[in-house]
Write a protein that holds these residues in place. Sequence first.
Motif, mmCIF file in Angstrom:
data_model
loop_
_atom_site.group_PDB
_atom_site.id
_atom_site.type_symbol
_atom_site.label_atom_id
_atom_site.label_comp_id
_atom_site.label_asym_id
_atom_site.label_seq_id
_atom_site.Cartn_x
_atom_site.Cartn_y
_atom_site.Cartn_z
ATOM 1 N N SER A 30 0.757 -1.390 0.104
ATOM 2 C CA SER A 30 -0.070 0.098 -0.116
ATOM 3 C C SER A 30 0.662 1.320 -0.234
ATOM 4 O O SER A 30 0.340 2.421 -0.205
ATOM 5 C CB SER A 30 -1.003 0.156 1.264
ATOM 6 O OG SER A 30 -0.117 0.083 2.390
ATOM 7 N N THR A 31 2.089 1.171 0.070
ATOM 8 C CA THR A 31 2.924 2.340 0.032
ATOM 9 C C THR A 31 4.520 2.013 -0.187
ATOM 10 O O THR A 31 4.744 0.823 -0.232
ATOM 11 C CB THR A 31 2.852 3.093 1.528
ATOM 12 O OG1 THR A 31 3.669 4.135 1.541
ATOM 13 C CG2 THR A 31 3.594 2.110 2.683
ATOM 14 N N ARG A 62 -2.823 -3.033 5.535
ATOM 15 C CA ARG A 62 -3.758 -2.775 6.614
ATOM 16 C C ARG A 62 -4.666 -1.676 6.432
ATOM 17 O O ARG A 62 -5.432 -1.498 7.384
ATOM 18 C CB ARG A 62 -2.776 -2.860 7.870
ATOM 19 C CG ARG A 62 -2.123 -4.424 8.088
ATOM 20 C CD ARG A 62 -1.516 -4.445 9.306
ATOM 21 N NE ARG A 62 -0.413 -3.392 9.340
ATOM 22 C CZ ARG A 62 0.176 -3.251 10.495
ATOM 23 N NH1 ARG A 62 0.012 -3.776 11.951
ATOM 24 N NH2 ARG A 62 1.330 -2.336 10.590
ATOM 25 N N ASP A 63 -4.141 -0.606 5.809
ATOM 26 C CA ASP A 63 -5.167 0.671 5.546
ATOM 27 C C ASP A 63 -5.721 0.616 4.630
ATOM 28 O O ASP A 63 -5.256 0.519 3.395
ATOM 29 C CB ASP A 63 -4.139 1.679 5.899
ATOM 30 C CG ASP A 63 -4.771 3.088 5.848
ATOM 31 O OD1 ASP A 63 -5.480 3.581 4.521
ATOM 32 O OD2 ASP A 63 -5.043 3.632 6.831
ATOM 33 N N ASP A 120 -7.719 2.708 2.832
ATOM 34 C CA ASP A 120 -7.765 3.899 2.113
ATOM 35 C C ASP A 120 -6.442 3.801 1.140
ATOM 36 O O ASP A 120 -6.522 4.165 -0.203
ATOM 37 C CB ASP A 120 -7.682 5.144 2.713
ATOM 38 C CG ASP A 120 -9.179 5.429 3.422
ATOM 39 O OD1 ASP A 120 -10.201 5.082 2.837
ATOM 40 O OD2 ASP A 120 -9.321 6.203 4.288
ATOM 41 N N ARG A 121 -5.542 3.621 1.806
ATOM 42 C CA ARG A 121 -4.062 3.394 1.268
ATOM 43 C C ARG A 121 -3.911 2.211 0.301
ATOM 44 O O ARG A 121 -3.642 2.633 -1.062
ATOM 45 C CB ARG A 121 -2.881 3.671 2.073
ATOM 46 C CG ARG A 121 -2.582 4.770 2.792
ATOM 47 C CD ARG A 121 -1.166 4.780 3.211
ATOM 48 N NE ARG A 121 -0.633 3.664 3.702
ATOM 49 C CZ ARG A 121 -0.302 3.360 5.182
ATOM 50 N NH1 ARG A 121 -0.359 4.507 5.952
ATOM 51 N NH2 ARG A 121 -0.116 2.404 5.854
ATOM 52 N N THR A 122 -4.464 1.325 0.590
ATOM 53 C CA THR A 122 -4.437 -0.040 -0.352
ATOM 54 C C THR A 122 -5.326 0.329 -1.682
ATOM 55 O O THR A 122 -5.046 -0.260 -2.652
ATOM 56 C CB THR A 122 -4.840 -1.216 0.623
ATOM 57 O OG1 THR A 122 -4.100 -1.523 1.635
ATOM 58 C CG2 THR A 122 -4.778 -2.344 -0.447
ATOM 59 N N LEU A 159 -7.042 -7.040 2.643
ATOM 60 C CA LEU A 159 -6.579 -6.188 3.635
ATOM 61 C C LEU A 159 -6.185 -7.307 4.945
ATOM 62 O O LEU A 159 -6.936 -8.450 4.955
ATOM 63 C CB LEU A 159 -7.555 -5.286 4.486
ATOM 64 C CG LEU A 159 -7.923 -4.119 3.403
ATOM 65 C CD1 LEU A 159 -8.980 -3.290 4.134
ATOM 66 C CD2 LEU A 159 -6.807 -3.204 3.188
ATOM 67 N N ASP A 188 -3.690 -8.534 8.796
ATOM 68 C CA ASP A 188 -2.471 -8.217 9.640
ATOM 69 C C ASP A 188 -1.798 -9.717 9.343
ATOM 70 O O ASP A 188 -2.172 -10.673 9.810
ATOM 71 C CB ASP A 188 -2.838 -8.041 11.001
ATOM 72 C CG ASP A 188 -1.684 -7.871 11.617
ATOM 73 O OD1 ASP A 188 -0.402 -7.967 11.516
ATOM 74 O OD2 ASP A 188 -1.725 -7.581 13.077
#
Length: 263
Positions: free
Chosen positions: A16-17, A39-40, A42-44, A62, A64
């Motif tokens: 995601s980043t 895990r986020d 919006d970013r994913t 998403l 963990d």
Amino acid sequence: MDLGLANKRALVTGSSTGLGRAIAEMLAAEGASVVVHGRDADRTDAVVAAIRADHGDAVAVLGDLATDEGAAAVAQAAGDIDILVNNAGYYDGASWADLSTEEWTRIHQINVVSVVRMISHVVPGMRRRGWGRVIQIGGGLALQPVAEQPHYSATLAARHNLTVSLARDLSGTGVTANIVAPGAILTDSTRDMVLQAATANGWGPTWADIEKAAATTWFPNDIGRLGRPEEIAAAVCFLASAHADYISGADLRVDGGTIRNVS
């Protein structure tokens, strides 16, 4: 060069980043269908949207990976995977004096056991289908650790070690396992650290001056700059490609010559 990634499905953990995002985007650009993990939400979702806007194929998952349940859920949602890139990881820059045994255990769960979890979920399907790529993101600190962040360096060493063991176990199956070992790469977090060091050490005034100073004194290498996420992504794409069938158990260092041994 056609990398032969069309119709292959890739899962990039922690995409995601940063490095993971660059890897996911390049795999998609080369024709792979990419599962973007984070895990986020919006970013994913933003990474998936960017890939689709560039006419690529991507979905978001998403979870963990530091828990058995989370890793199982991610693997189930991802489906059959041809290319597994274990990129997700964590570091905090702590020193020996700062670290408790609980913190050693926590980073091992995140950086090592999560990798084992994803391998255990994804690789059996690769074996059955007779083709697959497992690519760990490691690092030069696995081979030449420094005084700081010993817990992080130890987890990188574990990733390198388990990859070679996995490659031996996969002998003759059509599935390979390799490491891409970045040096200092210019992600947002690295830029922040370099700028803090520049203030403390009087580097500057321009970014070019700061980067050269960092690549000379802080992250010394032979190229004289920091690496770019796209350079790591290119190495991953090559190892994932049809042209890398004869490469397994390898450590592909993309570090500007930071690691200075011949082993």
